[in-house]
Design an enzyme around this catalytic site. Structure first.
Site, PDB file in Angstrom:
ATOM      1  N   ASP A 120      -0.076  -8.630  -3.741  1.00  0.00           N
ATOM      2  CA  ASP A 120      -0.307  -7.482  -2.850  1.00  0.00           C
ATOM      3  C   ASP A 120      -0.391  -6.175  -3.634  1.00  0.00           C
ATOM      4  OD1 ASP A 120       0.216  -9.377  -0.894  1.00  0.00           O
ATOM      5  OD2 ASP A 120       1.299  -7.941   0.365  1.00  0.00           O
TER       6      ASP A 120
ATOM      7  N   ALA B 136       0.834  -1.205   0.000  1.00  0.00           N
ATOM      8  CA  ALA B 136       0.000   0.000   0.000  1.00  0.00           C
ATOM      9  C   ALA B 136       0.868   1.254   0.000  1.00  0.00           C
ATOM     10  CB  ALA B 136      -0.941  -0.010   1.207  1.00  0.00           C
TER      11      ALA B 136
END
Ligand code: PMV
Length: 328
Positions: free
Chosen positions: A163, A121
């Site tokens: 991810d 992120a």
């Protein structure tokens, strides 16, 4: 000054096996990392306000060799700085502005190394913020690819696209090797239990690699996770939450067999199951960090709050918004 944010994620299925080309289904959750990039003449200064529960602030200069004075493990600081440095390098390369300096401020709601995709992120949000600060808006596919290159380098080649693709696109995604796509899913009632700790993704991936090389049945276990994920996709398409829960339980057992669970993760998984969750498993690399359970009722969250070794329990909604600019 430009701020972008990107979501963390849980793995519904498939972590570790995805490193060996099996499919995985990560789902973005509404815990986000925000990165603010401000252009300056040269160098890189990083302020990381909330990268762990305690938080720390780092003055980072790629020229200086002094260690930052912070109260977290060196390996986590090295990794965090490596990710940010890598993201800025990718962003400069994308724009063709190698010499521009930046001040980077990171504010993340996602605990580090806990299996919730904090590094992905931060990297995704940083690439977006830095390129936009230079007046360029990258295509999401390019952001995901460049973020993957950063994870791949920092984790010594032990990374999948799962991810970074999930954090870039938001929602639920399916990743198999280099093939990545978004998935439609029913409402998934995620409950997360966090033991307050962290696992070292690189080390855990290496340990599975070693087991897989040594034992045929460990390689079979990895392949079985792939089979399970394919069944899970059917259950997702049929909105069959009880089947999904059953497969999550199975996935946890296989990850445990591969040695990546821990006492606290197992305790939280069992607390969730005893409370009536449809299923529960560790999420991410393991070793410590988080479990994810499926439960529409408040029972699992309450049970986790009373589970020794559980530092935090909360409900997490699927976040359908991937990387985006804040206030822009
Ligand atoms: O714990 P996390 O969020 O770093 O997830 C790691 C997932 C692995 O499958 C173990 C590695 C990877 O890059 O896919």
């Amino acid at each position: 000054m430009t701020t972008s944010s990107a979501p963390g994620k849980v793995y519904l299925f498939g972590e570790h096996a995805v490193v060996y080309g099996e499919p995985a289904v990560p789902c973005a959750i509404e815990l986000r990392a925000s990165v603010t990039a401000t252009r300056r003449d040269s160098g890189l200064r990083v302020r990381a306000g909330d990268l762990t529960l305690d938080g720390f602030t780092v003055e980072y200069d790629s020229e200086a060799s002094d260690r930052p004075d912070v109260d977290v493990a060196d390996s986590l600081v090295d990794a965090a700085m490596g990710y940010i440095n890598g993201a800025v390098t990718q962003a400069r390369d994308a724009v063709g502005a190698e010499d521009v300096g930046f001040e980077i401020a990171v504010d993340s709601q996602i605990p580090l190394g806990a299996g919730l995709g904090s590094s992905a992120a931060v990297v995704v949000a940083a690439i977006d913020a830095v390129t936009r600060e230079l007046g360029v808006t990258l295509d999401p596919a390019e952001i995901a690819d460049r973020a993957y290159q950063v994870e791949y380098a920092v984790q010594d080649g032990q990374a999948s696209r799962a991810d970074t693709f999930c954090s870039t696109m938001g929602g639920a995604v399916r990743v198999e090797g280099d093939e990545c796509r978004t998935l439609d899913t029913p409402d998934l009632p995620f409950v997360i239990g966090y033991d307050g700790g962290a696992g070292d993704t690189g080390e855990l991936v290496s340990s599975v690699r070693d087991l897989r090389a040594e034992y045929g049945f460990a390689a079979d276990t990895v392949a079985s996770i792939g089979d399970l994920v394919r069944q899970g996709e059917t259950a997702l398409a049929e909105d069959d939450l009880s089947r999904l829960g059953e497969l999550m339980n199975f996935n946890h057992g296989l990850l445990s067999a591969l040695g990546v669970s821990s006492r606290s993760l197992d305790a939280m998984v069992w607390a969730a199951r005893d409370a009536g969750a449809l299923g529960a498993k560790l999420t991410g690399a393991g070793g410590g960090g988080c479990i994810v359970a499926l439960d529409e009722t408040p029972e699992t969250e309450t049970a986790l709050e009373y589970t020794p070794g559980c530092a935090d329990a909360f409900r997490a909604e699927l976040d359908t918004t991937g990387v985006c600019q804040e206030g822009g």
